[in-house]
Enzyme design. Structure first.
Site, PDB file in Angstrom:
ATOM      1  CG  ASP A   1      -3.202   8.027  -1.805  1.00 37.11           C
ATOM      2  OD1 ASP A   1      -3.189   8.569  -0.678  1.00 37.11           O
ATOM      3  OD2 ASP A   1      -2.836   6.858  -2.013  1.00 37.11           O
TER       4      ASP A   1
ATOM      5  NE  ARG B   1      -6.260   0.812  -1.852  1.00 36.26           N
ATOM      6  CZ  ARG B   1      -5.605   1.419  -0.852  1.00 36.26           C
ATOM      7  NH1 ARG B   1      -4.297   1.250  -0.709  1.00 36.26           N
ATOM      8  NH2 ARG B   1      -6.253   2.185  -0.001  1.00 36.26           N
TER       9      ARG B   1
ATOM     10  NE  ARG C   1       0.063   1.585   3.369  1.00 38.92           N
ATOM     11  CZ  ARG C   1       0.961   2.533   3.576  1.00 38.92           C
ATOM     12  NH1 ARG C   1       2.252   2.230   3.684  1.00 38.92           N
ATOM     13  NH2 ARG C   1       0.617   3.786   3.672  1.00 38.92           N
ATOM     14  N   GLY C   2       0.227   2.400  -0.177  1.00 39.16           N
ATOM     15  CA  GLY C   2       0.985   3.633  -0.397  1.00 39.16           C
ATOM     16  C   GLY C   2       1.032   3.846  -1.901  1.00 39.16           C
ATOM     17  CB  ALA C   3       0.283   6.824  -3.984  1.00 41.14           C
TER      18      ALA C   3
ATOM     19  CD  GLN D   1      -3.448   2.744   6.642  1.00 38.44           C
ATOM     20  OE1 GLN D   1      -4.082   3.123   7.634  1.00 38.44           O
ATOM     21  NE2 GLN D   1      -4.037   2.491   5.491  1.00 38.44           N
TER      22      GLN D   1
ATOM     23  CG  ASN E   1      -2.591  11.600   2.317  1.00 41.82           C
ATOM     24  OD1 ASN E   1      -2.039  10.698   1.690  1.00 41.82           O
ATOM     25  ND2 ASN E   1      -2.282  11.860   3.571  1.00 41.82           N
ATOM     26  CE  LYS E   2      -5.367   5.681   4.191  1.00 34.45           C
ATOM     27  NZ  LYS E   2      -6.332   4.806   3.476  1.00 34.45           N
TER      28      LYS E   2
HETATM   29  O1  MRU Z   1      -4.639   3.207   2.022  1.00 35.45           O
HETATM   30  P1  MRU Z   1      -3.163   3.447   1.957  1.00 35.45           P
HETATM   31  O2  MRU Z   1      -2.430   2.937   3.156  1.00 35.45           O
HETATM   32  O3  MRU Z   1      -2.562   2.968   0.655  1.00 35.45           O
HETATM   33  O4  MRU Z   1      -3.021   5.046   1.973  1.00 35.45           O
HETATM   34  C1  MRU Z   1      -1.748   5.605   1.839  1.00 35.45           C
HETATM   35  C2  MRU Z   1      -1.726   7.077   1.932  1.00 35.45           C
HETATM   36  O5  MRU Z   1      -2.736   7.734   2.039  1.00 35.45           O
HETATM   37  C3  MRU Z   1      -0.382   7.728   1.771  1.00 35.45           C
HETATM   38  O6  MRU Z   1      -0.309   8.906   2.513  1.00 35.45           O
HETATM   39  C4  MRU Z   1      -0.150   8.055   0.283  1.00 35.45           C
HETATM   40  O7  MRU Z   1      -0.384   6.938  -0.508  1.00 35.45           O
HETATM   41  C5  MRU Z   1       1.241   8.534   0.040  1.00 35.45           C
HETATM   42  S1  MRU Z   1       2.445   7.254   0.205  1.00 35.45           S
HETATM   43  C6  MRU Z   1       3.953   7.931  -0.190  1.00 35.45           C
END
Ligand code: MRU
Length: 368
Positions: A260, A112, A69-71, A219, A270-271
């Site tokens: 993201d 996603r 996970r993470g963009a 997270q 973002n999250k």
């Molecule tokens: O649902 P996730 O854990 O994939 O969400 C991740 C985030 O929101 C991060 O802040 C974003 O992807 C940036 S990661 C460098």
């Protein structure tokens, strides 16, 4: 809790290079031109276990379930996922190979919707193959493999660039709040929002990080608090609803979060919970920075209103630590992301420099 990092070699049998330069476990390992192993982030911080991805369905599932996970990380995993999906298709004609590649990219992209890095990386791989004059499927396979490796390597450079440009923001004695995890686990190495912090720590600047727990999937607690403490950075965990208190108490001098997707006008997805942090930061006059590699800037999305927000399963909200915490059949709202309007963003830290409002022109340059 300190995780025993020796577990890595024990659990990840056959994986030669599992640690990044900063001695943190890598989230994505590509080996021998054909093997993709992903660190199962759902098990952290209790267990470090890599899963070798056997087929494209497994890669889709790993993205969907947030094992990776993470963009940026899902973009890289998606690109390698195409190689995994296509490597047994070398008997096809080139036209059949390209058609199958398109199909598999659409499939992976359905895992996603919000982080643009996934569709960006998949399109990049598909286009590279489509534009080549390769005359065998074997040659096309080696083109997509090379492109996936490039995306992975470029991400390392982007994260380093964000670290260097963000470093001057980190001053001795500061309190820095971050939300979710935009660290080494979310990318190839080092992170986006956390990259300036790792660099500052290497330069012996002392500061304190406040990590929001990040309900519902934690997270911040499971990943950010873990990776920063493993690196020896002073990190304090707080639940999301403690951010206002921390700001009111004067503990926070700076906010840095990841993203993201950055829309062409500077709105950032973002999250979930990031918007609340940005509103609080505005109230308390605290600078709010977003770290974004160019791979996360989406000029084709005009404003945040055009960003599709992933809605996730109700169970994530109705349970805590595998224990039910809500009545049966309760209605649940569970958006995985929110959009912070550009007017709440002090600056966007890219690998090319820090952008300040108005963002449109700077984003065009950063994305080119
Ligand atoms: O649902 P996730 O854990 O994939 O969400 C991740 C985030 O929101 C991060 O802040 C974003 O992807 C940036 S990661 C460098």
């Amino acid at each position: 809790m300190q995780t025993d990092t020796r577990l890595i070699t024990f659990k990840a049998k056959g994986i030669r290079t599992s640690m990044s330069q900063s001695s943190l476990p890598l989230s994505i390992i590509w080996q021998d031109n054909r093997t993709l192993s992903l660190l199962d982030q759902t098990l952290l911080p209790l267990e470090l276990r890599y899963e070798e991805q056997q087929n494209i369905e497994q890669v889709w599932d790993s993205i969907k379930q947030l094992k990776v996970r993470g963009a940026p990380a899902i973009g890289i995993a998606g690109a390698y996922g195409l190689v995994i999906g296509m490597q047994d298709n070398v008997e096809l004609s080139t036209a059949e190979f390209l058609a199958e590649l398109r199909k598999q990219a659409d499939y992976l992209n359905s895992a996603r919707p919000t982080a643009v890095n996934l569709s960006w990386a998949l399109e990049r791989v598909v286009n590279k193959a489509g534009q080549s004059d390769a005359d065998t499927a074997e040659a096309l396979l080696s083109i997509i493999r090379h492109e996936a490796e490039l995306i992975h390597e470029e991400d390392r450079q982007l994260c380093r660039g964000i670290g260097e440009h963000g470093l001057p923001l980190i001053k001795e004695g500061m309190g820095v709040l971050t939300h979710c995890n935009a660290g080494g686990l979310a990318v190839s190495e080092r992170g986006t929002a956390l990259s300036p912090l790792y660099l500052a720590h290497e330069q012996n600047i002392s500061f304190k990080v406040y990590a929001d727990e990040t309900r519902p999937l934690l997270q911040g607690a499971r990943l950010t608090a873990w990776e920063l403490s493993q690196a020896g950075i002073d990190v304090t965990l707080q639940t999301d609803n403690m951010a206002a208190y921390a700001m009111q108490q004067g503990l926070i001098d700076l906010v840095i979060v990841g993203t993201d997707r950055v829309a062409a006008n500077g709105d950032v997805a973002n999250k979930i919970g990031t918007l609340g942090v940005a509103i609080l930061a505005k109230h308390y006059n605290i600078p709010f920075y977003v770290a974004s590699p160019s791979s996360t800037i989406d000029l084709s999305t005009k404003t945040g209103a055009d960003i599709e927000i992933e809605q996730r399963h109700a169970e994530e909200v109705c349970e805590f630590g595998a224990r039910r915490t809500a009545p049966e059949n309760i209605s649940v709202l569970n958006p995985a992301f929110d959009v912070t309007p550009a007017e709440l963003v002090t600056g966007i830290i890219t690998e090319k420099g820090i952008l300040h409002p108005p963002f449109a022109e700077g984003l065009q340059q950063a994305a080119s």
